[in-house]
Design a protein around this motif. Sequence first.
Motif, PDB file in Angstrom:
ATOM      1  N   ASP A 264     -10.145  -3.837  21.107  1.00 65.09           N
ATOM      2  CA  ASP A 264     -11.425  -3.323  20.620  1.00 65.09           C
ATOM      3  C   ASP A 264     -11.296  -2.650  19.259  1.00 65.09           C
ATOM      4  O   ASP A 264     -12.168  -2.816  18.389  1.00 65.09           O
ATOM      5  CB  ASP A 264     -12.007  -2.334  21.635  1.00 65.09           C
ATOM      6  N   ARG A 265     -10.233  -1.877  19.066  1.00 66.12           N
ATOM      7  CA  ARG A 265     -10.083  -1.195  17.782  1.00 66.12           C
ATOM      8  C   ARG A 265      -9.825  -2.196  16.652  1.00 66.12           C
ATOM      9  O   ARG A 265     -10.334  -2.023  15.544  1.00 66.12           O
ATOM     10  CB  ARG A 265      -8.979  -0.138  17.876  1.00 66.12           C
ATOM     11  N   LEU A 266      -9.059  -3.234  16.917  1.00 58.36           N
ATOM     12  CA  LEU A 266      -8.829  -4.251  15.897  1.00 58.36           C
ATOM     13  C   LEU A 266     -10.126  -5.006  15.603  1.00 58.36           C
ATOM     14  O   LEU A 266     -10.467  -5.232  14.433  1.00 58.36           O
ATOM     15  CB  LEU A 266      -7.747  -5.231  16.366  1.00 58.36           C
ATOM     16  N   THR A 267     -10.856  -5.389  16.641  1.00 60.37           N
ATOM     17  CA  THR A 267     -12.103  -6.131  16.442  1.00 60.37           C
ATOM     18  C   THR A 267     -13.115  -5.314  15.651  1.00 60.37           C
ATOM     19  O   THR A 267     -13.734  -5.821  14.702  1.00 60.37           O
ATOM     20  CB  THR A 267     -12.704  -6.535  17.803  1.00 60.37           C
ATOM     21  N   GLY A 268     -13.290  -4.048  16.025  1.00 61.03           N
ATOM     22  CA  GLY A 268     -14.251  -3.209  15.319  1.00 61.03           C
ATOM     23  C   GLY A 268     -13.897  -3.018  13.857  1.00 61.03           C
ATOM     24  O   GLY A 268     -14.765  -3.012  12.974  1.00 61.03           O
ATOM     25  N   PHE A 269     -12.604  -2.875  13.573  1.00 61.42           N
ATOM     26  CA  PHE A 269     -12.144  -2.679  12.203  1.00 61.42           C
ATOM     27  C   PHE A 269     -12.368  -3.940  11.373  1.00 61.42           C
ATOM     28  O   PHE A 269     -12.937  -3.892  10.276  1.00 61.42           O
ATOM     29  CB  PHE A 269     -10.662  -2.305  12.226  1.00 61.42           C
TER      30      PHE A 269
ATOM     31  N   GLY B 267     -17.526  -8.147   3.059  1.00 56.05           N
ATOM     32  CA  GLY B 267     -16.897  -9.149   2.233  1.00 56.05           C
ATOM     33  C   GLY B 267     -15.388  -9.141   2.244  1.00 56.05           C
ATOM     34  O   GLY B 267     -14.748  -9.703   1.339  1.00 56.05           O
ATOM     35  N   ARG B 268     -14.788  -8.510   3.270  1.00 54.80           N
ATOM     36  CA  ARG B 268     -13.324  -8.465   3.381  1.00 54.80           C
ATOM     37  C   ARG B 268     -12.891  -9.147   4.675  1.00 54.80           C
ATOM     38  O   ARG B 268     -12.486  -8.483   5.629  1.00 54.80           O
ATOM     39  CB  ARG B 268     -12.834  -7.011   3.396  1.00 54.80           C
ATOM     40  N   PRO B 269     -12.956 -10.477   4.744  1.00 53.03           N
ATOM     41  CA  PRO B 269     -12.673 -11.153   6.017  1.00 53.03           C
ATOM     42  C   PRO B 269     -11.202 -11.205   6.383  1.00 53.03           C
ATOM     43  O   PRO B 269     -10.878 -11.442   7.557  1.00 53.03           O
ATOM     44  CB  PRO B 269     -13.220 -12.573   5.787  1.00 53.03           C
ATOM     45  N   GLU B 270     -10.314 -11.000   5.421  1.00 49.20           N
ATOM     46  CA  GLU B 270      -8.887 -11.084   5.718  1.00 49.20           C
ATOM     47  C   GLU B 270      -8.273  -9.690   5.721  1.00 49.20           C
ATOM     48  O   GLU B 270      -8.261  -9.004   4.699  1.00 49.20           O
ATOM     49  CB  GLU B 270      -8.180 -11.966   4.684  1.00 49.20           C
ATOM     50  N   VAL B 271      -7.775  -9.279   6.880  1.00 47.93           N
ATOM     51  CA  VAL B 271      -7.157  -7.961   7.034  1.00 47.93           C
ATOM     52  C   VAL B 271      -5.769  -8.152   7.627  1.00 47.93           C
ATOM     53  O   VAL B 271      -5.639  -8.447   8.823  1.00 47.93           O
ATOM     54  CB  VAL B 271      -8.002  -7.035   7.946  1.00 47.93           C
ATOM     55  N   PRO B 272      -4.715  -8.007   6.839  1.00 49.27           N
ATOM     56  CA  PRO B 272      -3.361  -8.131   7.396  1.00 49.27           C
ATOM     57  C   PRO B 272      -3.143  -7.120   8.523  1.00 49.27           C
ATOM     58  O   PRO B 272      -3.528  -5.952   8.408  1.00 49.27           O
ATOM     59  CB  PRO B 272      -2.460  -7.840   6.196  1.00 49.27           C
ATOM     60  N   ALA B 273      -2.521  -7.572   9.605  1.00 53.27           N
ATOM     61  CA  ALA B 273      -2.312  -6.714  10.774  1.00 53.27           C
ATOM     62  C   ALA B 273      -0.931  -6.951  11.351  1.00 53.27           C
ATOM     63  O   ALA B 273      -0.448  -8.081  11.388  1.00 53.27           O
ATOM     64  CB  ALA B 273      -3.375  -6.978  11.835  1.00 53.27           C
ATOM     65  N   VAL B 274      -0.318  -5.872  11.802  1.00 55.00           N
ATOM     66  CA  VAL B 274       0.935  -5.944  12.548  1.00 55.00           C
ATOM     67  C   VAL B 274       0.740  -5.143  13.830  1.00 55.00           C
ATOM     68  O   VAL B 274       0.219  -4.024  13.799  1.00 55.00           O
ATOM     69  CB  VAL B 274       2.125  -5.390  11.740  1.00 55.00           C
ATOM     70  N   GLU B 275       1.169  -5.708  14.929  1.00 58.18           N
ATOM     71  CA  GLU B 275       0.969  -5.065  16.227  1.00 58.18           C
ATOM     72  C   GLU B 275       1.990  -3.957  16.451  1.00 58.18           C
ATOM     73  O   GLU B 275       3.182  -4.135  16.217  1.00 58.18           O
ATOM     74  CB  GLU B 275       1.087  -6.095  17.346  1.00 58.18           C
ATOM     75  N   GLY B 276       1.516  -2.800  16.901  1.00 58.46           N
ATOM     76  CA  GLY B 276       2.373  -1.698  17.286  1.00 58.46           C
ATOM     77  C   GLY B 276       2.289  -1.450  18.776  1.00 58.46           C
ATOM     78  O   GLY B 276       1.579  -2.159  19.500  1.00 58.46           O
ATOM     79  N   ARG B 277       3.012  -0.426  19.247  1.00 59.67           N
ATOM     80  CA  ARG B 277       3.056  -0.116  20.677  1.00 59.67           C
ATOM     81  C   ARG B 277       2.571   1.288  20.982  1.00 59.67           C
ATOM     82  O   ARG B 277       2.902   1.872  22.010  1.00 59.67           O
ATOM     83  CB  ARG B 277       4.488  -0.283  21.207  1.00 59.67           C
ATOM     84  N   PHE B 278       1.791   1.869  20.071  1.00 54.57           N
ATOM     85  CA  PHE B 278       1.257   3.221  20.229  1.00 54.57           C
ATOM     86  C   PHE B 278       2.340   4.291  20.135  1.00 54.57           C
ATOM     87  O   PHE B 278       2.127   5.422  20.578  1.00 54.57           O
ATOM     88  CB  PHE B 278       0.479   3.377  21.528  1.00 54.57           C
ATOM     89  N   SER B 279       3.501   3.969  19.587  1.00 57.00           N
ATOM     90  CA  SER B 279       4.574   4.952  19.408  1.00 57.00           C
ATOM     91  C   SER B 279       4.821   5.159  17.921  1.00 57.00           C
ATOM     92  O   SER B 279       4.501   4.299  17.090  1.00 57.00           O
ATOM     93  CB  SER B 279       5.870   4.466  20.073  1.00 57.00           C
ATOM     94  N   GLN B 280       5.403   6.307  17.572  1.00 57.13           N
ATOM     95  CA  GLN B 280       5.708   6.571  16.168  1.00 57.13           C
ATOM     96  C   GLN B 280       6.690   5.547  15.616  1.00 57.13           C
ATOM     97  O   GLN B 280       6.544   5.069  14.489  1.00 57.13           O
ATOM     98  CB  GLN B 280       6.282   7.984  16.005  1.00 57.13           C
ATOM     99  N   GLU B 281       7.696   5.190  16.416  1.00 57.56           N
ATOM    100  CA  GLU B 281       8.699   4.231  15.966  1.00 57.56           C
ATOM    101  C   GLU B 281       8.069   2.872  15.660  1.00 57.56           C
ATOM    102  O   GLU B 281       8.413   2.230  14.657  1.00 57.56           O
ATOM    103  CB  GLU B 281       9.789   4.076  17.029  1.00 57.56           C
ATOM    104  N   SER B 282       7.145   2.441  16.509  1.00 58.27           N
ATOM    105  CA  SER B 282       6.504   1.139  16.262  1.00 58.27           C
ATOM    106  C   SER B 282       5.629   1.206  15.020  1.00 58.27           C
ATOM    107  O   SER B 282       5.488   0.208  14.300  1.00 58.27           O
ATOM    108  CB  SER B 282       5.680   0.706  17.481  1.00 58.27           C
ATOM    109  N   GLY B 283       5.046   2.374  14.738  1.00 59.92           N
ATOM    110  CA  GLY B 283       4.279   2.532  13.506  1.00 59.92           C
ATOM    111  C   GLY B 283       5.159   2.426  12.274  1.00 59.92           C
ATOM    112  O   GLY B 283       4.759   1.846  11.251  1.00 59.92           O
ATOM    113  N   GLU B 284       6.367   2.971  12.378  1.00 61.46           N
ATOM    114  CA  GLU B 284       7.302   2.878  11.256  1.00 61.46           C
ATOM    115  C   GLU B 284       7.718   1.435  11.003  1.00 61.46           C
ATOM    116  O   GLU B 284       7.746   0.972   9.849  1.00 61.46           O
ATOM    117  CB  GLU B 284       8.525   3.748  11.541  1.00 61.46           C
ATOM    118  N   VAL B 285       8.035   0.717  12.074  1.00 66.88           N
ATOM    119  CA  VAL B 285       8.447  -0.682  11.933  1.00 66.88           C
ATOM    120  C   VAL B 285       7.305  -1.515  11.341  1.00 66.88           C
ATOM    121  O   VAL B 285       7.508  -2.337  10.426  1.00 66.88           O
ATOM    122  CB  VAL B 285       8.882  -1.252  13.300  1.00 66.88           C
ATOM    123  N   ALA B 286       6.090  -1.313  11.854  1.00 67.74           N
ATOM    124  CA  ALA B 286       4.944  -2.081  11.374  1.00 67.74           C
ATOM    125  C   ALA B 286       4.637  -1.775   9.916  1.00 67.74           C
ATOM    126  O   ALA B 286       4.339  -2.678   9.121  1.00 67.74           O
ATOM    127  CB  ALA B 286       3.726  -1.791  12.247  1.00 67.74           C
TER     128      ALA B 286
END
Length: 375
Positions: free
Chosen positions: A241-246, A254-273
């Motif tokens: 839902d958060r990805l879809t809404g964003f 007018g911004r149809p392309e949004v690069p995204a990397v999946e995280g796991r809701f942890s700080q470490e996954s945010g760093e990797v992404a």
Amino acid sequence: MTEDVRSAAAPTLEDVARAAGVSRATVSRVVNGVRNVDPAIQEAVRQAVAATGYTPNRAARSLVTRRADAIALVVSGAAADDAIEEPAPASAGRDAGGADEDDEETDGGSVSFTARVSADPFFGRVVTGVVNHLRPRGMYPMLMFAGTARARDEVVSYIRQGNTDGALVVSAHAEDPLPSLLTEAGLSAVLYGRPTRPVRISYVDLAQRDGARLAAERLLERGCRRIVTITGPLEAPVGQDRLTGFRETLARRGRPEVPAVEGRFSQESGEVAMARLLAEHPDLDGVFAANDLMAVGACHVLREHGRRVPEDVAVIGFDDNGVAAACRPPLTTVRQPVEEMAGAMVDLLLDRLARPTLPVTSVIYEPTLVVRDSA
């Protein structure tokens, strides 16, 4: 004389009724959690209870009401076909202060489901909201973890045996079968977050897409042109839902392309992404992370790469947990009132326990944007 001493030592319902100026039956209804009592009378009875020092006899009350006066707070997160069976606890549950054998490491040293949950401040806020809402009723939650099929079966069995009256379920997986298992067993339960399976269960949720929209609009207002996002786990409804809404909000602008990397809701996954997004899109100037822990991780990586927040890159998180204000710079984030939502879960469950024929319902909260220094 003996009777007076006994009364002073152990106040009765009659003592409370006299102090409150109501009938014994009214006191009994308030003490037993019957909800259709005038709020002013409820408050008078509660004050009388405090003044007299009356303590309900739970054993006797359970014989009359056939209720345990206990609620299970279940954190569940694995899919139906669990690939890895974590160690099940010796007991089906533990109270909020206890430990579980699921805290052991499994799968060659990876952190267990229980340990991952315990590290997320979101779940601490859920526990706080539930405890604070139950405490005035003289009730406390039994905290249980259901990270495997075996653990889920144990949770259902534990509740069916009458050890708790119902369950508050926090699930992090779209394919989690626990809500269905509970309802099929005829047990009262309320879910945090909308179910993705067709299951008749009441739930409390946030307007997740609207929250992501607030984040997108804020980044656009700041003039960000190369916007990326770190998503939550996409097997979880909240991540979807958060990805879809964003993305939908940016597409409308007018911004149809949004690069995204999946995280796991942890700080470490945010760093990797964040490191990956920087490598693939070095000119990025705006980041939306789907929770605060991942946003904090993103800020750390940006600093390591010499990017200033917010001068070079604006960063927005989601949830408004304690880490948001502690982040440097303090984190702009989308707030969901977790404690209040957890309290609403309690109300829905107690209503169902009092009136089992009530139809299932939903309570949806509105998000708000908390503007701090990061964006």
